[in-house]
Design a protein around this motif. Structure first.
Motif, short mmCIF file in Angstrom:
data_model
loop_
_atom_site.label_atom_id
_atom_site.label_comp_id
_atom_site.label_asym_id
_atom_site.label_seq_id
_atom_site.Cartn_x
_atom_site.Cartn_y
_atom_site.Cartn_z
N VAL A 1 0.83 -1.21 0.00
CA VAL A 1 0.00 0.00 0.00
C VAL A 1 0.86 1.25 0.00
O VAL A 1 0.53 2.26 -0.65
N GLN A 2 1.97 1.22 0.71
CA GLN A 2 2.87 2.37 0.71
C GLN A 2 3.40 2.65 -0.69
O GLN A 2 3.46 3.81 -1.14
N ARG A 3 3.80 1.59 -1.39
CA ARG A 3 4.28 1.78 -2.77
C ARG A 3 3.16 2.32 -3.66
O ARG A 3 3.37 3.21 -4.50
N ASN A 4 1.98 1.81 -3.48
CA ASN A 4 0.85 2.26 -4.29
C ASN A 4 0.53 3.74 -4.02
O ASN A 4 0.20 4.51 -4.93
N MET A 5 0.63 4.17 -2.77
CA MET A 5 0.39 5.57 -2.44
C MET A 5 1.43 6.47 -3.09
O MET A 5 1.10 7.57 -3.57
N THR A 6 2.67 6.02 -3.13
CA THR A 6 3.72 6.81 -3.79
C THR A 6 3.43 6.98 -5.27
O THR A 6 3.57 8.08 -5.84
N GLU A 7 2.99 5.89 -5.90
CA GLU A 7 2.66 5.97 -7.33
C GLU A 7 1.47 6.89 -7.57
O GLU A 7 1.46 7.68 -8.53
N GLN B 1 -9.34 10.24 -4.66
CA GLN B 1 -10.21 9.29 -3.94
C GLN B 1 -9.45 7.99 -3.65
O GLN B 1 -9.53 7.46 -2.54
N LYS B 2 -8.75 7.49 -4.64
CA LYS B 2 -7.99 6.26 -4.43
C LYS B 2 -6.87 6.47 -3.41
O LYS B 2 -6.56 5.56 -2.62
N LEU B 3 -6.26 7.68 -3.45
CA LEU B 3 -5.21 7.95 -2.47
C LEU B 3 -5.79 7.96 -1.05
O LEU B 3 -5.19 7.41 -0.12
N ASN B 4 -6.98 8.56 -0.89
CA ASN B 4 -7.62 8.55 0.42
C ASN B 4 -7.98 7.14 0.85
O ASN B 4 -7.86 6.77 2.03
N ASN C 1 -6.40 4.46 -0.04
CA ASN C 1 -5.16 3.80 0.34
C ASN C 1 -4.68 4.25 1.71
O ASN C 1 -4.16 3.46 2.51
N LYS C 2 -4.86 5.56 2.00
CA LYS C 2 -4.49 6.05 3.32
C LYS C 2 -5.35 5.39 4.40
O LYS C 2 -4.84 5.01 5.47
N ALA C 3 -6.66 5.29 4.13
CA ALA C 3 -7.54 4.62 5.08
C ALA C 3 -7.15 3.17 5.26
O ALA C 3 -7.12 2.64 6.38
N SER C 4 -6.85 2.53 4.13
CA SER C 4 -6.42 1.13 4.22
C SER C 4 -5.13 1.01 5.00
O SER C 4 -4.95 0.06 5.78
N MET C 5 -4.23 1.98 4.83
CA MET C 5 -2.98 1.95 5.58
C MET C 5 -3.25 2.08 7.08
O MET C 5 -2.65 1.37 7.90
N ARG C 6 -4.17 3.00 7.43
CA ARG C 6 -4.50 3.14 8.84
C ARG C 6 -5.09 1.84 9.40
O ARG C 6 -4.74 1.41 10.51
N TYR C 7 -5.99 1.23 8.63
CA TYR C 7 -6.60 -0.02 9.08
C TYR C 7 -5.55 -1.13 9.21
O TYR C 7 -5.56 -1.91 10.17
N LEU C 8 -4.64 -1.17 8.23
CA LEU C 8 -3.61 -2.21 8.28
C LEU C 8 -2.67 -2.00 9.47
O LEU C 8 -2.26 -2.96 10.12
N MET C 9 -2.34 -0.73 9.76
CA MET C 9 -1.50 -0.45 10.93
C MET C 9 -2.23 -0.85 12.21
O MET C 9 -1.63 -1.41 13.14
N HIS C 10 -3.55 -0.56 12.23
CA HIS C 10 -4.34 -0.96 13.39
C HIS C 10 -4.37 -2.48 13.51
O HIS C 10 -4.25 -3.04 14.62
N VAL C 11 -4.53 -3.17 12.38
CA VAL C 11 -4.55 -4.64 12.39
C VAL C 11 -3.20 -5.19 12.84
O VAL C 11 -3.12 -6.17 13.58
N GLN C 12 -2.13 -4.52 12.41
CA GLN C 12 -0.79 -4.97 12.82
C GLN C 12 -0.63 -4.90 14.33
O GLN C 12 -0.16 -5.86 14.97
N VAL C 13 -1.04 -3.75 14.89
CA VAL C 13 -0.95 -3.61 16.35
C VAL C 13 -1.84 -4.64 17.05
O VAL C 13 -1.44 -5.26 18.05
N MET C 14 -3.05 -4.82 16.48
CA MET C 14 -3.97 -5.79 17.07
C MET C 14 -3.37 -7.20 17.02
O MET C 14 -3.47 -7.96 18.00
N GLN C 15 -2.75 -7.55 15.89
CA GLN C 15 -2.17 -8.89 15.76
C GLN C 15 -1.03 -9.09 16.76
O GLN C 15 -0.92 -10.15 17.38
N GLU C 16 -0.21 -8.07 16.93
CA GLU C 16 0.89 -8.20 17.88
C GLU C 16 0.36 -8.35 19.30
O GLU C 16 0.90 -9.14 20.10
N GLU C 17 -0.71 -7.59 19.62
CA GLU C 17 -1.30 -7.75 20.95
C GLU C 17 -1.87 -9.14 21.13
O GLU C 17 -1.70 -9.76 22.19
N GLU C 18 -2.54 -9.65 20.09
CA GLU C 18 -3.13 -10.98 20.19
C GLU C 18 -2.05 -12.05 20.32
O GLU C 18 -2.23 -13.04 21.05
#
Length: 421
Positions: A311-317, A372-375, A377-394
């Motif tokens: 997603v980070q690469r896609n946001m850069t593009e 719109q797609k950039l937004n 992707n940003k939302a998806s990035m936030r969700y993925l970061m949240h999921v990452q933290v959630m997974q580490e906690e789990e």
């Protein structure tokens, strides 16, 4: 009425002058027709009244006969219902007496079993209560969603009940026996109350059944025709059947309790061992499930990190493409601005002008879509970061649960050894 006679008498008046009042002449004589008509009217009225009187007398006699029959019929029906009522009450009284006698015998038997439980209390000792409670306390150290009421907790609680059965099951059986004795005696008390009420009601109905209307000792009763009964026949029957049913349930429960006490004294040791084995199996299943979920979370965590980089690469593009589109918009707007300086009739809306307008609109739409797609992707990035933290906690939660169940609890439970009492 004789309208002709009235009119003839009025015609006997005449005026004496122009401005003078009427002067009455001598009233004329009635004619023979008037005389005959008046006689016929009087005879007719007399005949009608005589017929009416005869009809009233006849109807009065008929009403007297009907009331006599009605009174006798109602008295017969009331006596019939009273006999049925007394028979029904006698049947219920016999049934209540039979149930009361059975309940008294069951009360004596249950007292005997209570004495057996009292003799067995000293035999029961606590063996594994401390380990079971320690396991429950250790599992309270789980965190997050793992602190749930799972099969292991339910098995430990069941084991705790069984262990307390080794320590104090006799006390519980004693309390249950005392409670059952209380219920049985309460049912007997209700039967006694019902029997007393029905005996009194039966005596009243039997006394009423012997009363006759020609007796001289009848007391003048109050008019209770407008007084409603407090309870219906259905409620009366329901109350008696409810008392009988409550007594029957108490008898069944008492018999089941006696059978339960017999089995209880024989199967304490077997139940404890079976429950311990079931709890250990639940621990093993839970440990296996937790390890499997932890491994899956670790794999998903790796996939999530890959998606974050993607997603980070896609946001850069997308940002680079939006910058390109902004430069194209600037170019188009510059061309339109330059063409706005055309002189006179040259300032026409030609095909070039339309193409520039269309190009500008298309570029703006493209920028909007890219934004719109950039937004997204940003939302998806936030969700993925949240999921990452959630997974580490789990993952940490699952590691803590595995340590508690596998290392702490199972090590303690290895010391559980049961003996035959």
């Amino acid at each position: 009425m004789l309208p002709n006679l009235k009119s003839r008498r009025i015609t006997g008046l005449q005026l004496a002058g122009k401005h003078l009042g009427p002067v009455a002449k001598c009233p004329p004589r009635y004619s023979e027709e008037d005389w005959d008509y008046n006689n016929k009217i009087k005879f007719r009225i007399t005949c009608d009244q005589e017929k009416l009187a005869e009809r009233i007398v006849e109807e009065s006699r008929r009403v007297v006969d009907e009331t006599k029959d009605t009174t006798k019929n109602w008295q017969r029906e009331v006596e019939h219902h009273m006999r049925e009522r007394t028979s029904e009450i006698r049947f219920l009284v016999d049934e209540l007496n039979r149930q009361k006698k059975t309940a008294a015998l069951e009360d004596e038997a249950l007292n005997t079993y209570r004495n057996r439980v009292l003799n067995c209390i000293e035999f029961l000792k606590d063996k594994s209560l401390a380990i079971c409670k320690q396991c429950l306390i250790l599992r309270e150290g789980r965190i997050g969603v793992d602190l749930c009421d799972d099969e292991v907790d339910r098995s430990l609680r069941r084991e705790l009940k069984v262990i307390k059965g080794c320590q104090g099951l006799a006390d519980a059986a004693l309390k249950e026996a005392e409670e059952q004795i209380r219920k049985l005696r309460a049912a007997i008390y209700l039967l006694d109350q019902d029997l007393a009420a029905k005996d009194k009601s039966l005596a009243i109905d039997e006394k009423n059944l012997k009363l006759k209307e020609f007796q001289h000792d009848l007391a003048k009763g109050q008019d209770l025709s407008k007084q409603h009964c407090q309870f219906s026949l259905t409620e009366w029957q329901a109350q008696t059947y409810e008392n009988l049913e409550a007594n029957a349930k108490a008898l069944v429960s008492a018999g089941q309790l006696r059978a339960y006490i017999d089995l209880l004294l024989k199967q304490v040791c077997e139940d404890m061992q079976n429950q311990t084995d079931r709890t250990n199996e639940a621990f093993e299943r839970r440990i296996s499930e937790t390890k499997h979920v932890k491994q899956c979370l670790e794999n998903k965590h790796k996939d999530t990190m890959d998606h974050i980089h993607q997603v980070q690469r896609n946001m850069t593009e997308l940002e680079k493409e939006m910058m390109d589109k902004q430069r194209a918009i600037t170019l188009c707007q510059t061309r339109l601005s330059n063409r706005a300086h055309r002189p006179g009739l040259e300032l026409t809306c030609d095909m070039v002008q339309d193409a520039l307008y269309n190009e500008l609109q298309a570029l703006k739409a493209s920028v909007c879509k890219l934004n719109q797609k950039l937004n997204e992707n940003k939302a998806s990035m936030r969700y993925l970061m949240h999921v990452q933290v959630m997974q580490e906690e789990e993952i940490n939660i699952k590691a803590n649960t595995c340590k508690i169940d596998e290392v702490d609890c199972m090590t303690l439970r290895q010391a559980l050894k049961y003996q035959t009492f």
